[in-house]
Structure formats: structure tokens, C-alpha cells
Design an enzyme around this catalytic site. Structure first.
Site, PDB file in Angstrom:
ATOM      1  N   HIS A 187       0.862  -1.187   0.000  1.00 47.95           N
ATOM      2  CA  HIS A 187       0.000   0.000   0.000  1.00 47.95           C
ATOM      3  C   HIS A 187       0.892   1.229   0.000  1.00 47.95           C
ATOM      4  O   HIS A 187       1.687   1.431   0.919  1.00 47.95           O
ATOM      5  CB  HIS A 187      -0.926   0.013   1.218  1.00 47.95           C
ATOM      6  CG  HIS A 187      -1.846   1.201   1.228  1.00 47.95           C
ATOM      7  ND1 HIS A 187      -3.106   1.175   0.658  1.00 47.95           N
ATOM      8  CD2 HIS A 187      -1.685   2.457   1.717  1.00 47.95           C
ATOM      9  CE1 HIS A 187      -3.676   2.349   0.802  1.00 47.95           C
ATOM     10  NE2 HIS A 187      -2.838   3.146   1.439  1.00 47.95           N
ATOM     11  N   CYS A 188       0.772   2.040  -1.042  1.00 45.80           N
ATOM     12  CA  CYS A 188       1.628   3.215  -1.193  1.00 45.80           C
ATOM     13  C   CYS A 188       0.887   4.450  -0.681  1.00 45.80           C
ATOM     14  O   CYS A 188      -0.158   4.819  -1.206  1.00 45.80           O
ATOM     15  CB  CYS A 188       2.019   3.403  -2.661  1.00 45.80           C
ATOM     16  SG  CYS A 188       3.143   4.797  -2.924  1.00 45.80           S
TER      17      CYS A 188
END
Length: 213
Positions: free
Chosen positions: A147-148
Site C-alpha cells: 500500500h503506497c
């Protein structure tokens, strides 16, 4: 009262929206430093300086457009969701029903003979291979990488390509920023007392150069 710690991770989305504003601010500062402060005045000098400045501005605009396109694509594109009631099908089950991968979009055949019927307790649904549950997005993502926070989205099966393109164009833009701003950055310290630029322009150049990784 039992508290689910993983649900608290969804608060990272708020941080992600702040990161979008930070990315926009860095791009705006870099654009002002490269195009307006550094290359813009060179266009009025004529000769080789003008041609070089024009070429730099054209290349910079192209790379910047591609960077923004890839960034907003990975930001808005669904990384890949698991179909509802998905489950894996063992080879013997596929032979019994006479189905194939082309006929069934909600399942996959485990060709190595192992049972791939993994289950996500959070989504209460099956989990395909390499699928992981994201604690921030509160859902399972196909071929999840991570998850960025910078894109407020997961990087998975359907947007991984655009994430790599975003990294590539970011590297190219920041490298170009370094090469274009380096002479002014050196001149800022070499002739600090006799510089002809305004303090505001020098501050923008210093800030843009400092933001380059």
C-alpha cells in the site's frame, strides 16, 4: 469491548491525501525553478542559449506530462479485487465438471496439486494465490505488492505497470532538475554576494534542488 487494531490503519488514507498535496507542491516548485526562473530568461538571449533552453523546456514538459499521467492513473485505477464467493478449483474438480479457466472467471485451477482454497477472515471470501488483505483499504487485493501512501492506493495486479512508470518518470524528471539547476545552485554559493537574481528566485532554485532525491 474488543478493538480491531487493523481498522485503525485506515487512518493512513488521510496522510495519503496530504501526500498528494505535497507531490503537487514539489512539482509546482520544480516547474517554476526550471521553466520560469532558469530556462525562461535564456529564451530571450537568442543563439545557442535560446535553442538549448527551448529543447530543455520541451523535454521537461513531456516528462512532466507523462509523470502526471502515470501518477493519477495509479492513484485512480483499481489494483484488482477478488470476485465475490471466489474459490480455487482443484484439477480433479475441473475434470469432473468439465470446466476450464476460460469458462470460469471466478476460480482458478491449482496445477501443482495443492489446495489453494485460502480464506480471508476479514473479507469472508476466498483468497487467490499472491492475494493479500490490505489493512488500510480494508479489502483483499490481487497480487498485492504494497500500500503506497504517496498514491493513496494499493499497488496490485492492475496498476503495477503504471506505478513502475511513475517511478521511472519521477527519476527522469528529478535527474533533469538536477542537471538544469546545478549551475545555478553552484553559482548561488560561489557568488553569493554578487548574484543578479532576486532573493525569491534563488530561494526557489535552492528549494527545488533540495527536493530532488
Amino acid at each position: 469491548m474488543e478493538i480491531n487494531v487493523f481498522k485503525l490503519c485506515s487512518g493512513l488514507k488521510v496522510l495519503g491525501y496530504l501526500m498528494i498535496l505535497l507531490v503537487a507542491a514539489i512539482i509546482a516548485v520544480s516547474y517554476h525553478a526550471v521553466v520560469i526562473v532558469t530556462c525562461g530568461p535564456q529564451l530571450l538571449r537568442g543563439g545557442a542559449h535560446s535553442v538549448l533552453a527551448f529543447a530543455i523546456i520541451m523535454i521537461f514538459h513531456f516528462l512532466l506530462i507523462m509523470l502526471l499521467w502515470s501518477y493519477f492513473t495509479v492513484l485512480s485505477k483499481d489494483p484488482g479485487s477478488v470476485p465475490e464467493n471466489w474459490r480455487a478449483v482443484l484439477p480433479e474438480e475441473a475434470l469432473e465438471t468439465g470446466s476450464s479457466l476460460n469458462d470460469r472467471s471466478d476460480c482458478v485451477v491449482a496445477t501443482d496439486g495443492l489446495d489453494r482454497r485460502a480464506f480471508c477472515n476479514h473479507c469472508e471470501n476466498g483468497k487467490p494465490p499472491r492475494c493479500h488483505h490490505c489493512s488500510v483499504c480494508q479489502r483483499c487485493v490481487l497480487k498485492m505488492d504494497h500500500h503506497c501512501v504517496w498514491v493513496v492506493n494499493c499497488v496490485g495486479a492492475r496498476n503495477y505497470k503504471f506505478f513502475l512508470l511513475f517511478l521511472l518518470y519521477t527519476f527522469m524528471v528529478t535527474t533533469m532538475d538536477t542537471l538544469v539547476l546545478l549551475p545555478g545552485f553552484i553559482n548561488f554559493f560561489g557568488k553569493a554576494k554578487n548574484h543578479s537574481s532576486s532573493p525569491g528566485d534563488l530561494a526557489v532554485i535552492f528549494l527545488a534542488f533540495d527536493c530532488v532525491p
